[in-house]
Design a protein around this motif. Structure first.
Motif, short mmCIF file in Angstrom:
data_model
loop_
_atom_site.label_atom_id
_atom_site.label_comp_id
_atom_site.label_asym_id
_atom_site.label_seq_id
_atom_site.Cartn_x
_atom_site.Cartn_y
_atom_site.Cartn_z
N GLN A 51 6.68 -1.38 -4.31
CA GLN A 51 6.51 -1.95 -5.65
C GLN A 51 5.45 -1.22 -6.44
N SER A 52 4.57 -0.51 -5.76
CA SER A 52 3.51 0.23 -6.43
C SER A 52 3.12 1.38 -5.52
N VAL A 53 2.45 2.37 -6.08
CA VAL A 53 1.96 3.48 -5.26
C VAL A 53 0.45 3.55 -5.36
N PRO A 54 -0.24 4.05 -4.35
CA PRO A 54 0.32 4.55 -3.12
C PRO A 54 0.80 3.43 -2.19
N ALA A 55 1.82 3.75 -1.39
CA ALA A 55 2.33 2.79 -0.42
C ALA A 55 2.79 3.53 0.83
N LEU A 56 2.66 2.86 1.95
CA LEU A 56 3.11 3.43 3.22
C LEU A 56 4.23 2.55 3.77
N VAL A 57 5.41 3.15 3.98
CA VAL A 57 6.51 2.42 4.61
C VAL A 57 6.49 2.75 6.10
N THR A 58 6.29 1.74 6.92
CA THR A 58 6.13 1.97 8.35
C THR A 58 7.49 2.12 9.02
N PRO A 59 7.51 2.68 10.24
CA PRO A 59 8.79 2.89 10.93
C PRO A 59 9.59 1.61 11.11
N ASN A 60 8.92 0.46 11.21
CA ASN A 60 9.65 -0.79 11.36
C ASN A 60 9.98 -1.44 10.02
N GLY A 61 9.76 -0.72 8.93
CA GLY A 61 10.23 -1.17 7.63
C GLY A 61 9.26 -1.99 6.81
N ASN A 62 8.05 -2.22 7.34
CA ASN A 62 7.05 -2.91 6.52
C ASN A 62 6.53 -1.97 5.44
N VAL A 63 6.23 -2.54 4.29
CA VAL A 63 5.66 -1.75 3.21
C VAL A 63 4.21 -2.16 3.03
N LEU A 64 3.32 -1.21 3.27
CA LEU A 64 1.89 -1.46 3.06
C LEU A 64 1.51 -0.89 1.69
#
Lengths: 77, 77
Positions: A51-64
């Motif tokens: 939804q915004s950057v910066p963001a980290l999409v983890t291998p299990n699909g969570n978006v940090l």
């Protein structure tokens, strides 16, 4: 293992976070996508839940979604 | 190298982020502080610049405030 993907847009806050993530996780263990330079990836990021950057999409699909509580000084750079 | 410190408070969103960080960085490479259980660390976190949890304080002192754009469903858990 599927790699985490770090999405950013080249702003100073993003670049700082990118450097931190590379240092913590290791450059070879993370995919970096610059949405400002590679706009075709924006829809991919949206589908992943970014939804915004910066963001980290983890291998299990969570978006940090990551932010520094960006100071105005950072934005002036 | 000084380890990054992950501050959280035990909410479901924090716990998910904690698991992701441990998976990405490695449990031995990160210090975890539960501010709900160890309230004496709250002032330490504040001094480090933590404004919300979960947050990751990197070895070079940057504070990455992390959130999922927490959904109401997450908060109901």
């Amino acid at each position: 293992m599927k790699k985490p993907v770090f999405y950013h847009a080249g702003c100073p806050v993003c670049v700082n976070a990118e450097h931190d993530m590379i240092e913590l996780i290791g450059r070879e263990n993370i995919d970096i996508v610059h949405l400002g330079n590679d706009r075709s990836k924006i829809s991919e990021a949206e589908k992943a839940g970014v939804q915004s950057v910066p963001a980290l999409v983890t291998p299990n699909g969570n978006v940090l979604h990551i932010n520094f509580g960006a100071s105005l000084d950072d934005l002036k750079k």
